[in-house]
Design an enzyme around this catalytic site. Structure first.
Site: not given
Ligand code: F6P
Length: 373
Positions: A75, A110-111, A113, A135, A170, A297
């Site tokens: 959020d 992350g960014g 936040t 990332d 492959r 994931y």
């Molecule tokens: O920020 C990490 C990350 O794993 C990204 O590489 C990826 O695109 C994103 O989160 C996807 O996260 P979500 O599906 O939970 O929004």
């Protein structure tokens, strides 16, 4: 008087979140004698005042646990969705902060936040943020917790894909996470010896990738492993993406910006299956059967590796020291062997991308790894 400190985890999860909660919490409780309030599901917990008391026993046994004991969400504090409508929840969050008589709020994320933390800091709350993401794209810190574990997982996957690609002659494309930054794909690609590495910072052409594969075939290698970042693009898609992004950046009104953002989203959506498209194109260009493996994931789940546990514990303890010193409005950055506070005003809204001249890029070129350019 003993301080009361709030803590939450926000954004996509990453290995090491619980290790930071533990590192911060143990320092706060045992070293400084403070009380800890955990907010459930990130910003959502602040808005809805959903909390859990984090006492000593709650912090035991979580060092090795993946995910986050506090839950998380994506959020925005200033555009919080209520029945689909964005609302500014900063005043509500400030009330929650007051109600719990907090001296500080520690936000792991992350960014996104870092941006939320900056907004709350600007509103007068004592906020500290810690750099989480697989990332590794947070500006101002040498590295982020979660990244090292994701590298281990992705490298192991590339190793395993090598043997099956070799057995079947492959091309196998391994799609790794990283929608803007290629650190994970580049790092794991190098560590796993991928033959080609495609990252968002270096647009590729199918012809260049196919040429690298054909050259390998001429040398007798009838298989290839391609590490592709989810955000990598060929030069045509890159031009479309750039044009759509420029429209957002240059929009003259709020309405034009909304329309440009919707257009950008559509462009991104249309480009989402690019790894499958590339596989088909490479099959046609080389005659080798091609397969795709999306790691997804798996890269974010499970036990943090030792490097992440150590980093998380150091950052958590350093965050407690900053609360004690009254240093707020900062990100606790990893710097060399130590840590340093970096103002959120410098960090928020910036991304740490892979520079084209970065040592990892130049190393890849030296060892003959194709980068698709
Ligand atoms: O920020 C990490 C990350 O794993 C990204 O590489 C990826 O695109 C994103 O989160 C996807 O996260 P979500 O599906 O939970 O929004």
């Amino acid at each position: 008087m003993a301080k009361r400190v709030g803590i939450l985890t926000a954004g996509g999860d990453a290995p090491g979140l619980n290790a930071v909660i533990r590192g911060f919490g143990k320092t706060a409780i045992w070293h400084y004698g403070w009380e800890l309030v955990g907010f459930i599901d990130g910003v959502r917990g602040l808005v809805n005042d959903k909390t859990v008391d984090l006492t000593g026993p709650a912090l035991s046994g979580i060092l090795t646990v993946g995910g986050t004991i506090l839950g998380t969400s994506r959020d925005k504090v200033h555009k919080y969705l209520v029945d689909g409508e964005p609302q500014d929840m900063i005043p509500t969050i400030a009330q929650t902060y007051e109600k719990h008589k907090l001296d500080a709020l520690v936000m792991l994320g992350g960014g996104g936040t870092a941006k939320n933390a900056r907004r709350l800091s600007d509103a007068g709350l004592n906020v500290i943020s810690l750099p989480k993401t697989i990332d590794n794209d947070i500006w101002g810190t040498d590295t982020t917790f979660g990244f090292a574990t994701a590298m281990e997982i992705a490298t192991d996957a590339i190793d395993r894909l090598h043997s099956t690609a070799h057995a079947h002659h492959r091309i196998i494309l391994a799609e790794l996470m990283g929608h803007r930054a290629g650190w994970l794909t580049l790092g794991a690609g190098l560590a796993g010896g991928a033959d080609i590495i495609l990252i968002p910072e270096i647009p590729y052409t199918v012809e260049s990738v196919a040429t690298t594969i054909r050259a390998r075939m001429q040398r007798g290698s009838t298989f290839s492993v391609v590490a592709v970042a989810e955000g990598a693009r060929d030069t045509v898609d890159w031009a479309d993406y750039r044009a759509a992004k420029d429209l957002v950046e240059t929009a003259a009104s709020a309405e034009a910006r909304r329309a440009a953002k919707a257009h950008l989203q559509n462009v991104e959506l249309a480009q989402r299956e690019h790894t499958f498209k590339l596989a088909r194109e490479l099959e046609a260009a080389t005659g080798l059967e091609s397969r795709v493996t999306i790691l997804g994931y798996v890269q974010r789940g499970g036990t943090p590796c030792s490097a992440d546990r150590l980093l998380a514990t150091r950052l958590g303890a350093a965050a407690a020291d900053l609360v004690d010193a009254g240093t707020f409005g900062v990100l606790v950055a990893a710097k060399g062997d130590g840590t340093a506070p970096v103002p959120l005003s410098e960090v928020a809204g910036k991304l740490k991308l892979v520079p084209e001249t970065h040592d990892w890029v130049e190393t890849a070129r030296k060892v003959g790894t194709g980068l698709g350019d």
